[in-house]
Write a protein that holds these residues in place. Structure first.
Motif, PDB file in Angstrom:
ATOM      1  N   LYS A   1     -39.391  -9.059  58.886  1.00 59.80           N
ATOM      2  CA  LYS A   1     -40.600  -8.000  58.569  1.00 59.80           C
ATOM      3  C   LYS A   1     -40.683  -7.221  57.614  1.00 59.80           C
ATOM      4  N   ARG A   2     -39.967  -6.853  57.206  1.00 62.77           N
ATOM      5  CA  ARG A   2     -39.643  -5.854  56.497  1.00 62.77           C
ATOM      6  C   ARG A   2     -40.056  -5.124  55.011  1.00 62.77           C
ATOM      7  N   PHE A   3     -40.016  -6.060  54.599  1.00 62.55           N
ATOM      8  CA  PHE A   3     -40.702  -5.808  52.924  1.00 62.55           C
ATOM      9  C   PHE A   3     -42.231  -5.553  52.835  1.00 62.55           C
ATOM     10  N   VAL A   4     -42.924  -6.386  54.005  1.00 64.18           N
ATOM     11  CA  VAL A   4     -44.320  -6.296  54.044  1.00 64.18           C
ATOM     12  C   VAL A   4     -44.162  -5.360  54.975  1.00 64.18           C
ATOM     13  N   SER A   5     -43.291  -5.032  55.259  1.00 67.11           N
ATOM     14  CA  SER A   5     -44.146  -3.177  56.672  1.00 67.11           C
ATOM     15  C   SER A   5     -43.488  -2.113  55.532  1.00 67.11           C
ATOM     16  N   TRP A   6     -42.832  -2.291  54.875  1.00 68.32           N
ATOM     17  CA  TRP A   6     -42.493  -1.325  53.134  1.00 68.32           C
ATOM     18  C   TRP A   6     -44.000  -1.135  53.097  1.00 68.32           C
ATOM     19  N   GLN A   7     -44.375  -2.782  52.550  1.00 71.00           N
ATOM     20  CA  GLN A   7     -45.437  -2.493  51.264  1.00 71.00           C
ATOM     21  C   GLN A   7     -46.370  -1.943  51.875  1.00 71.00           C
ATOM     22  N   TYR A   8     -46.932  -1.912  53.831  1.00 70.45           N
ATOM     23  CA  TYR A   8     -48.417  -1.413  53.938  1.00 70.45           C
ATOM     24  C   TYR A   8     -47.640   0.106  54.542  1.00 70.45           C
ATOM     25  N   PHE A   9     -47.223   0.448  54.727  1.00 67.91           N
ATOM     26  CA  PHE A   9     -46.543   1.907  54.978  1.00 67.91           C
ATOM     27  C   PHE A   9     -47.311   3.104  54.174  1.00 67.91           C
ATOM     28  N   GLU A  10     -48.078   3.676  54.888  1.00 65.42           N
ATOM     29  CA  GLU A  10     -48.445   4.520  53.810  1.00 65.42           C
ATOM     30  C   GLU A  10     -47.885   6.465  53.446  1.00 65.42           C
ATOM     31  N   SER A  11     -46.700   6.088  52.790  1.00 64.25           N
ATOM     32  CA  SER A  11     -46.263   7.222  52.785  1.00 64.25           C
ATOM     33  C   SER A  11     -46.441   8.923  52.399  1.00 64.25           C
ATOM     34  N   GLN A  12     -48.073   8.513  51.772  1.00 66.11           N
ATOM     35  CA  GLN A  12     -48.853   9.857  51.841  1.00 66.11           C
ATOM     36  C   GLN A  12     -49.505  10.103  52.646  1.00 66.11           C
ATOM     37  N   VAL A  13     -49.016   9.960  53.659  1.00 66.47           N
ATOM     38  CA  VAL A  13     -49.213  10.403  54.967  1.00 66.47           C
ATOM     39  C   VAL A  13     -48.005  11.392  55.841  1.00 66.47           C
ATOM     40  N   PRO A  14     -48.980  12.559  56.026  1.00 68.56           N
ATOM     41  CA  PRO A  14     -47.800  13.318  56.552  1.00 68.56           C
ATOM     42  C   PRO A  14     -46.011  13.821  57.380  1.00 68.56           C
ATOM     43  N   VAL A  15     -45.676  13.300  57.215  1.00 67.95           N
ATOM     44  CA  VAL A  15     -44.459  12.739  57.969  1.00 67.95           C
ATOM     45  C   VAL A  15     -44.678  13.394  59.390  1.00 67.95           C
ATOM     46  N   ALA A  16     -44.716  14.896  59.248  1.00 66.97           N
ATOM     47  CA  ALA A  16     -44.975  15.487  60.379  1.00 66.97           C
ATOM     48  C   ALA A  16     -46.021  14.712  61.224  1.00 66.97           C
ATOM     49  N   ASP A  17     -47.440  14.089  61.141  1.00 62.30           N
ATOM     50  CA  ASP A  17     -48.185  13.535  61.865  1.00 62.30           C
ATOM     51  C   ASP A  17     -47.968  12.680  62.350  1.00 62.30           C
ATOM     52  N   VAL A  18     -47.126  12.278  62.190  1.00 59.95           N
ATOM     53  CA  VAL A  18     -46.276  10.746  62.156  1.00 59.95           C
ATOM     54  C   VAL A  18     -45.896  10.712  63.691  1.00 59.95           C
ATOM     55  N   LEU A  19     -44.740  11.446  63.234  1.00 59.68           N
ATOM     56  CA  LEU A  19     -43.571  12.195  64.095  1.00 59.68           C
ATOM     57  C   LEU A  19     -44.325  12.618  65.609  1.00 59.68           C
ATOM     58  N   ASN A  20     -45.263  13.093  66.019  1.00 63.59           N
ATOM     59  CA  ASN A  20     -45.967  13.632  66.778  1.00 63.59           C
ATOM     60  C   ASN A  20     -46.694  12.324  67.491  1.00 63.59           C
ATOM     61  N   LEU A  21     -46.524  11.189  67.031  1.00 67.13           N
ATOM     62  CA  LEU A  21     -46.889  10.240  68.138  1.00 67.13           C
ATOM     63  C   LEU A  21     -45.821   9.400  68.590  1.00 67.13           C
ATOM     64  N   ALA A  22     -44.650   9.835  68.014  1.00 70.47           N
ATOM     65  CA  ALA A  22     -43.656   8.838  68.420  1.00 70.47           C
ATOM     66  C   ALA A  22     -43.140   9.873  69.909  1.00 70.47           C
ATOM     67  N   LYS A  23     -42.206   8.364  70.373  1.00 70.06           N
ATOM     68  CA  LYS A  23     -42.316   8.921  71.546  1.00 70.06           C
ATOM     69  C   LYS A  23     -41.417   8.899  72.456  1.00 70.06           C
ATOM     70  N   ASN A  24     -40.560   8.343  71.351  1.00 69.62           N
ATOM     71  CA  ASN A  24     -39.117   8.887  71.858  1.00 69.62           C
ATOM     72  C   ASN A  24     -38.295   9.404  70.487  1.00 69.62           C
ATOM     73  N   LYS A  25     -36.697   9.677  70.281  1.00 66.73           N
ATOM     74  CA  LYS A  25     -36.168   9.993  69.436  1.00 66.73           C
ATOM     75  C   LYS A  25     -35.956   8.311  68.204  1.00 66.73           C
ATOM     76  N   LYS A  26     -35.356   7.280  69.199  1.00 65.14           N
ATOM     77  CA  LYS A  26     -35.480   6.253  68.035  1.00 65.14           C
ATOM     78  C   LYS A  26     -37.081   5.889  67.453  1.00 65.14           C
ATOM     79  N   GLU A  27     -38.033   6.139  67.770  1.00 67.66           N
ATOM     80  CA  GLU A  27     -39.029   5.621  67.394  1.00 67.66           C
ATOM     81  C   GLU A  27     -38.908   6.835  66.043  1.00 67.66           C
ATOM     82  N   LYS A  28     -38.903   8.021  66.240  1.00 64.42           N
ATOM     83  CA  LYS A  28     -38.834   9.431  65.095  1.00 64.42           C
ATOM     84  C   LYS A  28     -37.706   8.409  63.878  1.00 64.42           C
ATOM     85  N   ALA A  29     -36.638   8.488  64.893  1.00 64.46           N
ATOM     86  CA  ALA A  29     -35.622   7.727  63.518  1.00 64.46           C
ATOM     87  C   ALA A  29     -36.212   6.278  62.415  1.00 64.46           C
ATOM     88  N   ASN A  30     -37.351   5.477  63.743  1.00 63.51           N
ATOM     89  CA  ASN A  30     -37.084   4.439  63.050  1.00 63.51           C
ATOM     90  C   ASN A  30     -38.697   4.674  61.097  1.00 63.51           C
TER      91      ASN A  30
END
Length: 780
Positions: free
Chosen positions: A236-265
């Motif tokens: 599912k990597r390629f389609v996940s990359w296609q849907y991913f919204e890179s213009q969303v500020p990375v900080a906004d997404v990292l704030n929702l991550a629950k652990n270091k592993k999710e932040k790395a993802n």
């Protein structure tokens, strides 16, 4: 799809400038990282490319997580291949109790009706798991209704299932049907009942999260979900990359991550969207999850970028990121390109410093990181330390480890580069590596370029020559395109892919003679490498002698040219340069060498005005011999017809320019797009300066006004070419003002001399060529 990635003709590995093909992008990129030698095939869609990402077939190799889940369900009593056969190839009607398939046989023997019914229902849904119901959309409403019915059944069956695994499986089928029916609310409803984004126990949970992410309206949360799917499911990597919204500020997404592993993802996907320097992102991932294979892959990708940024300009003198559609690649200054390479070596040093700061015991693949360090040391020209790192790797890597091949390639490049100018050779320690990788064209060319930079043009040419004969079907079959340090911004013919053309343009006669001496001795060389690596056939050697003589012609060293041509003999030239006598029966390529007129007596686009007193077969050797003979006569004070012979000599030199019928005395091809080149006789070829000089000698020895006027007229013609040449290379030729002929008559000193000193002949000479015959006859 939400985001479309364009893979159309505009991204093909070829480009067309105003005058035809010009290599750019992937055509010219240098790389030594063979992806097959590294363990990141699951990320293969995101290998570095100058152009863009695309779905890579290697990434489509299934991880078989679903099959493994089924095998676990069957108490590991069924083979993965038997399960795959049913899931991939069987239809609804194939699922029967008498099936020979061991997977189905097991389920029926266990009387597992729930599993059997699930498989049948899943097979019934397969047709509707696509947008392409009907290319003409004749049955669109029918498909929607049928899919809606299956969706309802899936939710009912999920609620009634007694086993948790089948509840999830039916629910997942419902999610997929809802997606293709564009029912986002149904996705939310089903997902919230049977799944949780915080719990992913198996592949069904991951696939379900993919559809949940699609339906999510919060952009930051959507990105977090896709990052989790990307990390967990290679399929599912390629389609996940296609849907991913890179213009969303990375900080906004990292704030929702629950652990270091999710932040790395999350950081990994943002890193994949960065086509520029990505070191800071890599550092962040290392801080969050140093053992992440995605971190190693981003380092692999960064090495790919650096190979392009450092090695492409250094070895080929191309720069892959130039805008070849919006600018003129022919105006690229190669010295500026080399400066770019040096600038990016500084970035390579920064990446190297990061690797040196890393605790390699914590990373996913320490040997890969050590390899990266070795290549970065090569990029930063720390060859000795790079070789030390390689020696360490050679001790720990098993002989069958694919990484060793890349290690050896980097080792050979170090060995070549780590030599002094004037003393460079093919190192003994690299010879076996070269033989092993002789079909890797970029690698072989890079070795040759290192030697050329270090003054060993003989071995460099040998390596270049070997590129002309790749193994058919080999993955390195593509041409290597490259430039010369002698290229100027005025040159159209800026690139090469054939060693003969490169030697033609760049090597001096002395360098070429030295190379010929080397290849003539290959068969007797005591070193088996030289005997076995590559042998140039006699036809190629003959062509090189031809080229050597041609280079002497360019230097106007006629006796040396004749001596060289004599080594080939009359038969060679009869075959190569008298093809017009065969009534055009030879192929088109050969016809480019044809001498179709005698250059002493005939001028292109000019009516014949000189009687052809001597008839001989016209080719390189005969023209050279006759030119020497006529020059000797013209230079002899006792010769009564010196003016005549000087005029014939001038005609020959005129015809050896791009404007004549014997241009093949100096060139192997000409172009209507212009013939400015880096060859040493470029100005002569474009201006016929020697012709002008010898028409002047004919004038000095002329005895009649009319013949003097004719000589001045021919000098004036050559002078016009000189004006054109100087104008094209000092101003924009396309912006020249009108009244070209009037301006030439005013500027051309020979025409002015003709008008001022030969007024009776001026009108005849300027009006055209009709009077040339009578004026030549008036010589005596």
């Amino acid at each position: 799809m939400k985001k479309l990635v364009i893979f159309t003709a505009i991204l093909l590995s070829s480009a067309f400038s105003a005058c035809g093909f010009y290599p750019y992008g992937e055509d010219v990129r240098f790389y030594f990282l063979n992806p097959k030698n590294f363990s990141y095939q699951s990320y293969s869609s995101f290998y570095y490319s100058v152009l863009s990402f695309e779905q890579n077939s290697e990434a489509l190799i299934s991880t078989q997580d679903n099959e493994k889940l089924w095998r676990k369900y069957c108490d590991n009593k069924v083979l993965i291949t038997d399960i795959s056969s049913v899931l991939e190839n069987y239809s609804f009607s194939d699922i029967q109790g008498n099936s020979p398939n061991p997977f189905l046989h097991y389920l029926y023997s266990q009387k597992d009706i729930e599993a059997i019914n699930y498989l049948k229902f899943a097979k019934n849904c397969e047709y509707f798991n696509t947008w392409q119901d009907d290319p003409w959309e004749r049955n669109e409403n029918t498909a929607i209704a049928k899919r809606k019915d299956l969706l309802n059944k899936a939710t009912i069956l999920a609620s009634k299932s007694k086993k948790v695994e089948f509840k999830k499986r039916y629910a997942f089928l419902g999610l997929r049907l809802a997606f293709y029916n564009k029912e986002m609310k149904s996705i939310e409803k089903i997902y919230s009942r049977y799944f949780s984004a915080n719990q992913s126990n198996d592949v069904i949970d991951v696939w379900a999260l993919y559809f949940k992410a699609i339906s999510e309206t919060n952009p930051a949360l959507k990105n977090l979900y896709f990052a989790k799917v990307f990390a967990a499911s290679p399929e599912k990597r390629f389609v996940s990359w296609q849907y991913f919204e890179s213009q969303v500020p990375v900080a906004d997404v990292l704030n929702l991550a629950k652990n270091k592993k999710e932040k790395a993802n999350v950081l990994l996907l943002y890193g994949l969207y960065n086509p520029d320097k990505n070191l800071e992102n890599i550092k962040q991932i290392y801080a969050e999850n140093p053992n992440y294979d995605g971190l190693s892959f981003l380092l692999y990708r960064e090495l790919g970028k650096l190979e392009d940024w450092v090695f492409t300009p250094y070895y080929s003198l191309f720069y892959t990121n130039d805008d070849y559609w919006g600018s003129d690649p022919e105006n690229e200054n190669v010295l500026k390109i080399l400066e770019r390479s040096d600038i990016d070596r500084q970035y390579a040093k920064e990446v190297l410093e990061f690797i040196d700061s890393v605790d390699l015991s914590k990373v996913e693949n320490p040997n890969f990181w050590k390899y990266g360090r070795a290549e970065l040391l090569l990029m930063t020209k720390n060859y000795s330390e790079s070789l030390n790192q390689i020696a360490e790797l050679e001790k720990v890597l098993p002989s069958e480890n694919l990484l060793r091949n890349n290690v050896e390639i980097i080792k050979a490049l170090n060995l070549f580069a780590n030599q002094n100018y004037g003393n460079a050779k093919i190192p003994d320690a690299a010879k076996e590596i070269i033989i092993k990788n002789k079909d890797n064209k970029h690698f072989i060319f890079a070795l040759g370029r290192e030697l050329e930079y270090l003054g060993n043009t003989d071995d460099a040419a040998l390596l270049y020559a070997s590129l002309n004969h790749p193994s058919i079907g080999n993955e390195y079959y593509n041409n290597v395109y490259y430039k010369s340090l002698k290229n100027s911004n005025h040159t159209y013919d800026t690139y090469y892919y054939d060693y003969f053309d490169y030697l033609d343009a760049v090597y001096s006669p002395e360098q070429l003679q030295s190379f010929i001496n080397e290849i003539n001795g290959l068969s007797k060389n005591p070193d088996p490498f030289y005997r076995n690596f590559y042998s140039i056939n006699q036809s190629e050697i003959n062509s090189l002698y031809d080229l050597l003589g041609t280079k002497y012609i360019r230097q106007n060293k006629l006796n040396l040219a004749l001596n060289t041509f004599n080594k080939l003999g009359e038969n060679y030239f009869d075959a190569q340069y008298s093809l017009w006598e065969r009534d055009g029966k030879d192929n088109y390529y050969s016809s480019s060498k044809v001498f179709d007129q005698n250059p002493f007596y005939h001028l292109k686009y000019t009516p014949d005005f000189i009687p052809e007193k001597e008839h001989f077969r016209v080719n390189k050797i005969s023209v050279t011999r006759k030119l020497i003979e006529y020059l000797n006569k013209a230079n002899n004070p006792k010769e009564k017809d010196r003016d005549y012979y000087y005029f014939l000599v001038a005609n020959c030199y005129y015809n050896m320019s791009q404007y004549g019928n014997a241009w093949m005395m100096r060139r192997y091809s000409v172009s209507s797009a212009g013939n400015y080149s880096i060859r040493e006789d470029n100005q002569e070829f474009n201006t016929a300066g020697l012709a002008k000089y010898y028409y002047g000698k004919a004038f000095e020895n002329a005895q009649t006004y009319k013949f003097k006027a004719l000589c001045l007229r021919m000098q004036g013609r050559c002078e016009n070419y000189n004006y054109d040449f100087m104008g094209e290379n000092t101003t924009n030729s396309s912006s020249q003002a009108g009244n070209y002929e009037d301006r030439r008559l005013e500027q051309n000193k020979y025409y002015q001399d003709l008008r001022n000193n030969y007024p009776d002949q001026y009108e005849d000479m300027i009006s055209g060529c009709d009077f040339f015959t009578s004026y030549f006859k008036a010589r005596r």
